[in-house]
Design a protein around this motif. Structure first.
Motif, PDB file in Angstrom:
ATOM      1  N   ARG A   1       0.807  -1.221   0.000  1.00 35.49           N
ATOM      2  CA  ARG A   1       0.000   0.000   0.000  1.00 35.49           C
ATOM      3  C   ARG A   1       0.843   1.274   0.000  1.00 35.49           C
TER       4      ARG A   1
ATOM      5  N   GLU B   1     -12.153   0.659  -6.047  1.00 32.61           N
ATOM      6  CA  GLU B   1     -11.065   1.592  -6.361  1.00 32.61           C
ATOM      7  C   GLU B   1     -11.061   2.817  -5.443  1.00 32.61           C
ATOM      8  N   LYS B   2     -11.365   2.575  -4.192  1.00 29.88           N
ATOM      9  CA  LYS B   2     -11.265   3.635  -3.187  1.00 29.88           C
ATOM     10  C   LYS B   2      -9.820   3.632  -2.682  1.00 29.88           C
ATOM     11  N   HIS B   3      -9.010   4.537  -3.202  1.00 32.49           N
ATOM     12  CA  HIS B   3      -7.562   4.478  -3.028  1.00 32.49           C
ATOM     13  C   HIS B   3      -7.088   4.753  -1.607  1.00 32.49           C
ATOM     14  N   ASP B   4      -7.907   5.357  -0.794  1.00 35.60           N
ATOM     15  CA  ASP B   4      -7.494   5.632   0.576  1.00 35.60           C
ATOM     16  C   ASP B   4      -8.136   4.672   1.577  1.00 35.60           C
TER      17      ASP B   4
ATOM     18  N   PHE C   1     -10.862  -1.102  -1.574  1.00 40.62           N
ATOM     19  CA  PHE C   1      -9.657  -0.679  -2.284  1.00 40.62           C
ATOM     20  C   PHE C   1      -9.582  -1.304  -3.681  1.00 40.62           C
ATOM     21  N   TYR C   2      -9.827  -2.604  -3.781  1.00 35.78           N
ATOM     22  CA  TYR C   2      -9.628  -3.291  -5.055  1.00 35.78           C
ATOM     23  C   TYR C   2     -10.895  -3.355  -5.920  1.00 35.78           C
TER      24      TYR C   2
ATOM     25  N   LYS D   1       0.909  -0.924  -5.741  1.00 30.81           N
ATOM     26  CA  LYS D   1      -0.519  -0.666  -5.537  1.00 30.81           C
ATOM     27  C   LYS D   1      -1.337  -0.922  -6.805  1.00 30.81           C
ATOM     28  N   LYS D   2      -0.656  -0.912  -7.959  1.00 23.89           N
ATOM     29  CA  LYS D   2      -1.355  -1.141  -9.220  1.00 23.89           C
ATOM     30  C   LYS D   2      -1.603  -2.635  -9.471  1.00 23.89           C
TER      31      LYS D   2
ATOM     32  N   GLU E   1      -5.754   3.301   4.268  1.00 19.94           N
ATOM     33  CA  GLU E   1      -4.937   4.254   5.024  1.00 19.94           C
ATOM     34  C   GLU E   1      -5.219   4.309   6.530  1.00 19.94           C
TER      35      GLU E   1
END
Length: 435
Positions: free
Chosen positions: A386, A421-424, A417-418, A392-393, A427
């Motif tokens: 992460r 596609e919620k990139h945070d 996330f996957y 991450k891609k 976190e």
């Protein structure tokens, strides 16, 4: 004229005697060949009865030239003796086979022979340098449909090309099972089966159209299955999975704290008895490395090289239906059923990796470590992937939340996330746990 007739009679008699001698020689050669085949080591190694019959045959051959009227009786006698010898030869062969079976049974009892022997081909000469490759893929066992006909009926409907994912669950892990089923349906994996260890899980599967199997009552393990925690339930799988392999099906065993992001059967090699994900967090720990131990008290010999590898995860592994895979299940299940108490993952790895030594015969199973980025543990995800823009891609096949106790919220975050596609989404979580 009379003299001529006399000479003719004399010549005829000599001709007949000569023919008899030739016949005797031919028969002698014939039976000499038969004796050579039946008694390659000579009569000394035969029993008394065989020696007697041999003398009878020899005597008979010498008597062949004595009179032509006895030839028919002699041939019949020789045929009878030959039949007796053939019968005794068959009896000796049977005794040898029986002794071989008894010897093999004795060796198996002492643990000095394989439980079953499979002939994989004729002996071969070694080829040129660099071309020799040993056999890595063991043959699958013959399916035994009588082991569990009820389970077999389910497997025929669920399995794809004789393989399937199997997850064990009781009501204690229902929430994680729901998250896993969501990911399974999102990917569209058809060959997924839940072993329902209690009625609540069976009802959940019925309501959500999830294939499931309920075991027959078993007092010895039912209490663990219905009330046990994650580790206790994990230990049951080694006993339950045996029937799947006996029926001829390959099994991808899955704990419920796993999120599926791709179909795993598209990424399995199927060249080993066991393929497992690793608890390793980098290439060295996942695939093995040479670790040097230092003991200054040894002076010149202070450094000793060791081979190390992080353990295979006993919550996600693929088994082909082979004898070594079944033996692995038997060994682990047996050790977990006796004191002292042991962790199933530790026992699983000890049986896979420890070599034979005095007093112990190791398991001879072929192993493959899964790609650590495709079959990812949660330490790799949260401490490395992460935080790396390129990693991450990547889209792993699965993420196993094995390194963290807050499994359910992290499972949901992984799906956000996957899938979404919620990139945070990842976190808010620390690298490790808060305790």
């Amino acid at each position: 004229m009379a003299g001529l007739v006399g000479r003719r009679d004399k010549n005829s008699a000599q001709s007949i005697r000569g023919s008899r001698i030739v016949v005797a020689i031919v028969i002698g050669i014939l039976f000499g060949g038969i004796f050579a085949l039946l008694y390659p080591n000579g009569f000394a190694s035969s029993n008394h009865s065989s020696q007697f019959q041999g003398r009878r045959l020899a005597k008979s051959i010498l008597q062949i030239g004595s009179t032509s009227c006895e030839s028919s009786e002699l041939v019949n006698m020789l045929k009878s003796d030959l039949a007796d010898l053939s019968t005794k030869n068959d009896e000796l062969k049977k005794k040898v086979r029986d002794l071989s079976k008894k010897l093999m049974a004795a060796e198996q009892k002492n643990g000095n022979a394989e439980k079953q022997v499979i002939v994989v081909g004729e002996p071969q000469k070694a080829g040129p340098f660099g071309t020799v490759k040993g056999i890595r893929t063991n043959p699958i066992v013959l399916a035994d449909d009588t082991v569990n006909p009820r389970l077999l009926k389910i497997l025929k409907k669920v399995a794809v090309q004789n393989e399937l994912i199997v997850a064990l669950a009781n009501s204690n892990v229902k929430a994680m099972l729901e998250a896993q089923v969501t990911s399974i349906k999102k990917i569209g994996i058809p060959n997924y089966l839940v072993v329902a260890l209690d009625n609540e899980i069976a009802d959940f599967c019925k309501e959500n159209d999830v294939p499931f199997y309920t075991r027959d009552p078993d007092e010895e393990i039912d209490s663990v299955a219905k009330t046990g925690g994650n580790h206790a339930v994990s230990g049951l799988k080694f006993r339950i999975l045996r029937e799947f392999l006996q029926l001829g099906y390959s099994v991808l065993l899955s704990d419920v704290d796993i999120v599926y992001l791709q179909n795993p059967f598209d990424h399995i090699y199927r060249d080993s008895d066991v393929e497992s994900m690793s608890d390793g967090h980098d290439n060295m720990t996942a695939y093995g490395y040479n670790d040097v131990s230092d003991d200054p008290s040894m002076g010149w010999a202070r450094y000793a090289h060791t081979m190390r590898i992080w353990v295979y995860n006993s919550g996600f592994f693929y088994l082909r239906p082979t004898l070594p895979a079944i033996e692995l299940l038997d060994r682990v299940a047996d050790r977990l059923s006796h004191p002292p108490p042991a962790w199933d993952q530790a026992v699983f790895n000890e049986e896979l990796f420890f070599p034979s030594y005095p007093g112990y015969i190791a398991l001879h199973a072929s192993k493959r470590t899964m790609d650590r980025y495709m079959f990812m543990n949660s330490k790799t995800l949260f401490k490395q992937v992460r935080k790396d823009g390129n990693l991450k891609k990547l889209k792993p096949v699965i993420v196993h939340l094995n390194y963290h106790p807050d499994k359910l919220p992290r499972m949901k975050a992984v799906m956000e996330f996957y899938f979404n596609e919620k990139h945070d989404a990842l976190e808010p979580f620390p690298d490790g746990s808060d305790w």
